[in-house]
Scaffold this motif. Structure first.
Motif, PDB file in Angstrom:
ATOM      1  N   LYS A 144      37.347  52.412  72.499  1.00 35.41           N
ATOM      2  CA  LYS A 144      38.733  52.712  72.867  1.00 35.41           C
ATOM      3  C   LYS A 144      39.485  51.417  73.223  1.00 35.41           C
ATOM      4  N   ALA A 145      38.783  50.511  73.897  1.00 38.03           N
ATOM      5  CA  ALA A 145      39.401  49.234  74.276  1.00 38.03           C
ATOM      6  C   ALA A 145      39.773  48.437  73.031  1.00 38.03           C
ATOM      7  N   LEU A 146      38.876  48.431  72.053  1.00 35.89           N
ATOM      8  CA  LEU A 146      39.146  47.697  70.820  1.00 35.89           C
ATOM      9  C   LEU A 146      40.338  48.305  70.076  1.00 35.89           C
ATOM     10  N   GLU A 147      40.424  49.614  70.110  1.00 35.05           N
ATOM     11  CA  GLU A 147      41.562  50.305  69.485  1.00 35.05           C
ATOM     12  C   GLU A 147      42.876  49.827  70.101  1.00 35.05           C
ATOM     13  N   LEU A 148      42.879  49.752  71.447  1.00 35.19           N
ATOM     14  CA  LEU A 148      44.087  49.322  72.147  1.00 35.19           C
ATOM     15  C   LEU A 148      44.418  47.874  71.813  1.00 35.19           C
ATOM     16  N   LEU A 149      43.375  47.055  71.721  1.00 32.58           N
ATOM     17  CA  LEU A 149      43.595  45.649  71.371  1.00 32.58           C
ATOM     18  C   LEU A 149      44.142  45.551  69.950  1.00 32.58           C
ATOM     19  N   ASP A 150      43.666  46.430  69.106  1.00 27.27           N
ATOM     20  CA  ASP A 150      44.157  46.480  67.732  1.00 27.27           C
ATOM     21  C   ASP A 150      45.669  46.725  67.710  1.00 27.27           C
ATOM     22  N   GLN A 151      46.108  47.627  68.563  1.00 24.51           N
ATOM     23  CA  GLN A 151      47.529  47.980  68.621  1.00 24.51           C
ATOM     24  C   GLN A 151      48.428  46.792  68.935  1.00 24.51           C
ATOM     25  N   VAL A 152      47.905  45.861  69.737  1.00 24.82           N
ATOM     26  CA  VAL A 152      48.722  44.703  70.097  1.00 24.82           C
ATOM     27  C   VAL A 152      48.285  43.458  69.326  1.00 24.82           C
ATOM     28  N   GLY A 153      47.418  43.655  68.336  1.00 24.36           N
ATOM     29  CA  GLY A 153      47.013  42.551  67.469  1.00 24.36           C
ATOM     30  C   GLY A 153      46.056  41.562  68.107  1.00 24.36           C
ATOM     31  N   LEU A 154      45.222  42.030  69.026  1.00 28.77           N
ATOM     32  CA  LEU A 154      44.319  41.108  69.714  1.00 28.77           C
ATOM     33  C   LEU A 154      42.846  41.401  69.457  1.00 28.77           C
ATOM     34  N   ARG A 155      42.566  42.267  68.483  1.00 35.15           N
ATOM     35  CA  ARG A 155      41.185  42.702  68.294  1.00 35.15           C
ATOM     36  C   ARG A 155      40.235  41.524  68.096  1.00 35.15           C
ATOM     37  N   GLU A 156      40.670  40.552  67.314  1.00 40.12           N
ATOM     38  CA  GLU A 156      39.773  39.428  67.006  1.00 40.12           C
ATOM     39  C   GLU A 156      39.501  38.545  68.218  1.00 40.12           C
ATOM     40  N   PHE A 157      40.287  38.723  69.287  1.00 37.93           N
ATOM     41  CA  PHE A 157      40.085  37.903  70.482  1.00 37.93           C
ATOM     42  C   PHE A 157      39.271  38.632  71.549  1.00 37.93           C
ATOM     43  N   ALA A 158      38.712  39.782  71.200  1.00 41.35           N
ATOM     44  CA  ALA A 158      38.057  40.639  72.199  1.00 41.35           C
ATOM     45  C   ALA A 158      37.074  39.879  73.087  1.00 41.35           C
ATOM     46  N   LYS A 159      36.335  38.926  72.494  1.00 41.65           N
ATOM     47  CA  LYS A 159      35.294  38.256  73.283  1.00 41.65           C
ATOM     48  C   LYS A 159      35.775  36.960  73.920  1.00 41.65           C
ATOM     49  N   THR A 160      37.036  36.612  73.678  1.00 42.40           N
ATOM     50  CA  THR A 160      37.585  35.389  74.251  1.00 42.40           C
ATOM     51  C   THR A 160      37.791  35.564  75.754  1.00 42.40           C
ATOM     52  N   THR A 161      37.557  34.486  76.504  1.00 47.48           N
ATOM     53  CA  THR A 161      37.913  34.520  77.924  1.00 47.48           C
ATOM     54  C   THR A 161      39.442  34.435  78.005  1.00 47.48           C
ATOM     55  N   THR A 162      40.009  35.317  78.797  1.00 50.83           N
ATOM     56  CA  THR A 162      41.460  35.505  78.767  1.00 50.83           C
ATOM     57  C   THR A 162      42.247  34.237  79.059  1.00 50.83           C
ATOM     58  N   VAL A 163      41.697  33.384  79.908  1.00 53.63           N
ATOM     59  CA  VAL A 163      42.417  32.184  80.298  1.00 53.63           C
ATOM     60  C   VAL A 163      42.714  31.289  79.086  1.00 53.63           C
ATOM     61  N   ASP A 164      41.916  31.435  78.024  1.00 57.05           N
ATOM     62  CA  ASP A 164      42.105  30.615  76.822  1.00 57.05           C
ATOM     63  C   ASP A 164      43.175  31.149  75.867  1.00 57.05           C
ATOM     64  N   LEU A 165      43.745  32.311  76.169  1.00 54.20           N
ATOM     65  CA  LEU A 165      44.771  32.869  75.280  1.00 54.20           C
ATOM     66  C   LEU A 165      46.110  32.147  75.474  1.00 54.20           C
ATOM     67  N   SER A 166      46.942  32.169  74.438  1.00 55.42           N
ATOM     68  CA  SER A 166      48.296  31.631  74.586  1.00 55.42           C
ATOM     69  C   SER A 166      49.105  32.585  75.468  1.00 55.42           C
ATOM     70  N   TYR A 167      50.245  32.084  75.929  1.00 55.94           N
ATOM     71  CA  TYR A 167      51.047  32.873  76.864  1.00 55.94           C
ATOM     72  C   TYR A 167      51.490  34.204  76.246  1.00 55.94           C
ATOM     73  N   GLY A 168      51.983  34.132  75.031  1.00 52.06           N
ATOM     74  CA  GLY A 168      52.449  35.350  74.360  1.00 52.06           C
ATOM     75  C   GLY A 168      51.344  36.375  74.218  1.00 52.06           C
ATOM     76  N   ARG A 169      50.146  35.898  73.919  1.00 51.76           N
ATOM     77  CA  ARG A 169      49.019  36.823  73.755  1.00 51.76           C
ATOM     78  C   ARG A 169      48.597  37.421  75.086  1.00 51.76           C
ATOM     79  N   LYS A 170      48.728  36.619  76.154  1.00 55.25           N
ATOM     80  CA  LYS A 170      48.412  37.168  77.475  1.00 55.25           C
ATOM     81  C   LYS A 170      49.331  38.349  77.786  1.00 55.25           C
ATOM     82  N   ARG A 171      50.599  38.178  77.427  1.00 55.46           N
ATOM     83  CA  ARG A 171      51.542  39.275  77.702  1.00 55.46           C
ATOM     84  C   ARG A 171      51.221  40.491  76.844  1.00 55.46           C
TER      85      ARG A 171
END
Lengths: 289, 309
Positions: A144-171
């Motif tokens: 279900k979490a992956l589905e939600l990430l898919d909706q916002v286009g973040l599925r491929e970042f699922a295993k990334t530590t959040t601090v490493d995301l760009s600002y827009g992706r964090k939002r």
């Protein structure tokens, strides 16, 4: 149109203008003699995107904090689905389906992107006090979490530590986390603040997409976004409601031009938008990389 | 440096063989303080709460176990259990009062409550006041095994330590631990997702207090002594040092930190530098805060991640 949206999804066929998901009456918040919020009465229509705008210091964020109970009002009442929530605690309000975001991106930076969303999903499980069980029991939520990430286009970042995301992706992640709770009313505090041009468009499209089936109340500085998204706009000035209406009505109001649009124009020249902002973001990204 | 099964087995084996090489009483001291630091780290490293009164729980465990062992002649495992429960109860009450506060206020409330208990133990008739409880019998485990034998006792202490360490590990990697980490990372966001964060903090506080009590009870059995030193705020500060030095928020950090601190203290206190122990510890603390904030284990993990990750 939001009305149509709602009719389609609930099957109800009554006058939408009287169906309010959130109402406040004469909300007042004083800080030691300073009135930050002055007799604000809001009526948020179910299924609409409602924007709260106003110059800096107009009390927009304070109103948000009052609605989500992070602050207690000095006087006035807040009704959510007709129920008085004025005296409730913030976590309880959240459990009723009124979920907020924050001005600064509210993520859990040292957890993975997947874990961020899963923590929201975990709320509705009964195991969140189980300290003697392995976290493997949470794995069924991953899908279900992956589905939600898919909706916002973040599925491929699922295993990334959040601090490493760009600002827009964090939002975007923040929105996915909020969506995980399937909120009835989403309160977004300046969702595009500090973003570059491209990110603004992506997030605006995302908000439009997730507004189906739910109500959104947002504080937003970017008038371009407001004109594109908002069905209804309330203008605040010095803590009080200046006027309310759709974008055309509000933007034609001379008082609004004087109080807000002038200020906004100045702000843009100062570089809050868009060139300066994207530069800032890039710097941030480099710093975190 | 992930904890794979063979690695864990190797470490456990090392612990089993250690008393053949190193003096068991010293090892037991390290294990007791390591357990204490692990308990403390559950709050500081994984929930983001700095308790400055954790000695209260260590001391409570010690006094209750000591008193019962001297006066009632119960078996040591029951004595330890009672000490742990007592510390848990004190933790439940103190936690209730403290978790409503945040940041520095949380630290101040825990310190004040711990000092309160210190003076209670100083005055109360059953603690022996300044003398403490001396000559606590170690007794027979399950009424069978004579614990006056240091080697036997070592394995009991080692088993207790492994249990405590496992419990902390389990808590951190549990559904509950996920919420704790969320609170540590961004408390307002956790609230806005509908989590009643004070309840989660309270449960974490009680677990931490009970484990600190377990460490104190075990320590009393090892040294056959429960004294005011165990409830003194010095010790509350020392556990902060152990955790930071080893690496706060890492599972193994407190163990390493406790090992280093206890070793330094032991070697220095016997030699010419005995009078300067506090100063030396202070300097180490300053260096740690200024130069390697992630602690020994934290820095090692970073190095490995950077070079081999």
């Amino acid at each position: 149109m939001p009305g149509e949206n709602n009719n389609k999804n609930t099957g109800f066929d009554y006058d939408m203008s009287t169906d309010y998901v959130l109402q406040t009456t004469d909300l007042v918040k004083e800080f030691k003699g300073f009135t930050a919020v002055d007799n604000v009465s809001l009526n948020i229509e179910r299924g609409s995107i409602h924007a709260l705008i106003g110059p800096n210091g107009a009390g927009k964020t304070t109103v948000f904090n009052l609605l989500t109970k992070f602050l207690s009002p000095t006087s006035g009442r807040i009704l959510y689905n007709g129920r008085d929530i004025t005296a409730m605690k913030p976590a309880s309000v959240a459990r009723l389906g009124l979920i907020r975001s924050f001005q600064i991106s509210a993520v859990f930076p040292h957890l993975t992107v997947l874990e961020n969303v899963r923590i929201a999903l975990q709320r509705k499980e009964s195991n969140s006090f189980h300290f003697w069980r392995s976290e493997k029991v949470l794995e069924p939520l991953n899908e279900k979490a992956l589905e939600l990430l898919d909706q916002v286009g973040l599925r491929e970042f699922a295993k990334t530590t959040t601090v490493d995301l760009s600002y827009g992706r964090k939002r975007a992640l923040e929105i996915a986390t909020t969506l995980a709770l399937d909120p009835e009313l989403m309160l977004l505090d300046e969702p595009t603040q500090g973003m570059g041009h491209e990110d603004v468009d992506v997030v605006a499209a995302l908000i439009k997409k997730v507004s189906a089936n739910r109500t959104i109340l947002m504080v937003e500085h970017n008038l371009h976004v407001v004109s594109r998204l908002a069905d209804r706009i309330t203008v605040l000035q010095r803590g009080a409601v200046l006027t309310e209406g759709d974008y055309d009505t509000v933007s034609a109001d001379p008082r609004v031009k004087e109080a807000y649009l002038g200020v906004a124009a100045d702000e843009e020249e100062e570089g809050g938008e868009p060139v300066g902002a994207s530069g800032e973001v890039e710097q941030q990204e480099r710093a975190t990389a | 440096m992930t904890m794979t099964k063979p690695r864990i087995a190797l470490l456990v084996l090392l612990g089993l063989l250690a008393p053949l090489v190193i003096y068991p009483v010293f090892l037991m001291k390290v294990l007791c303080f390591a357990l204490f630091a692990c308990a403390f780290n559950l709050l500081l490293g994984f929930t983001g709460l700095l308790s400055f009164g954790h000695a209260a729980f260590l001391g409570t465990g010690g006094y209750v176990t000591g008193y019962l062992m001297i006066n009632t002649g119960i078996t040591p495992e029951l004595g330890i259990l009672c000490g742990t429960l007592a510390a848990g109860v004190v933790g439940a009450v103190y936690g209730k009062l403290a978790v409503k506060r945040e940041g520095i206020y949380f630290a101040m409330v825990t310190l004040a409550l711990a000092q309160l208990l210190f003076f209670v133990y100083l005055q109360a008739p059953f603690t022996g006041g300044e003398d403490g409880l001396q000559g606590v019998p170690r007794g027979f485990l399950f009424g069978l095994i004579d614990l006056t034998n240091n080697t036997y006792l070592y394995y009991v202490v080692y088993a207790i330590f492994l249990f405590g360490f496992w419990l902390v590990f389990r808590t951190v990697h549990s559904p509950f631990g996920q919420i704790l980490k969320a609170i540590r990372e961004n408390e307002p966001r956790a609230i806005s997702l509908g989590y009643n964060v004070t309840q989660y903090k309270w449960v974490a506080f009680v677990i931490s207090a009970a484990l600190a009590g377990l460490a104190g009870s075990t320590k009393t059995l090892v040294f056959q002594l429960a004294s005011l030193n165990d409830v003194h705020w010095h010790l509350s500060g020392e556990v902060v040092l152990m955790t930071l030095l080893g690496g706060m928020g890492t599972i193994a950090g407190p163990l390493v930190g406790a090992g280093v601190v206890v070793t330094i203290q032991n070697y220095l206190s016997g030699g010419e530098l005995g009078n300067y122990v506090s100063i030396i510890m202070g300097v180490i603390f300053i260096i740690c805060v200024l130069l390697f904030r992630n602690g020994i284990v934290g820095e090692l993990q970073r190095l490995i991640k950077r070079n081999f990750g």
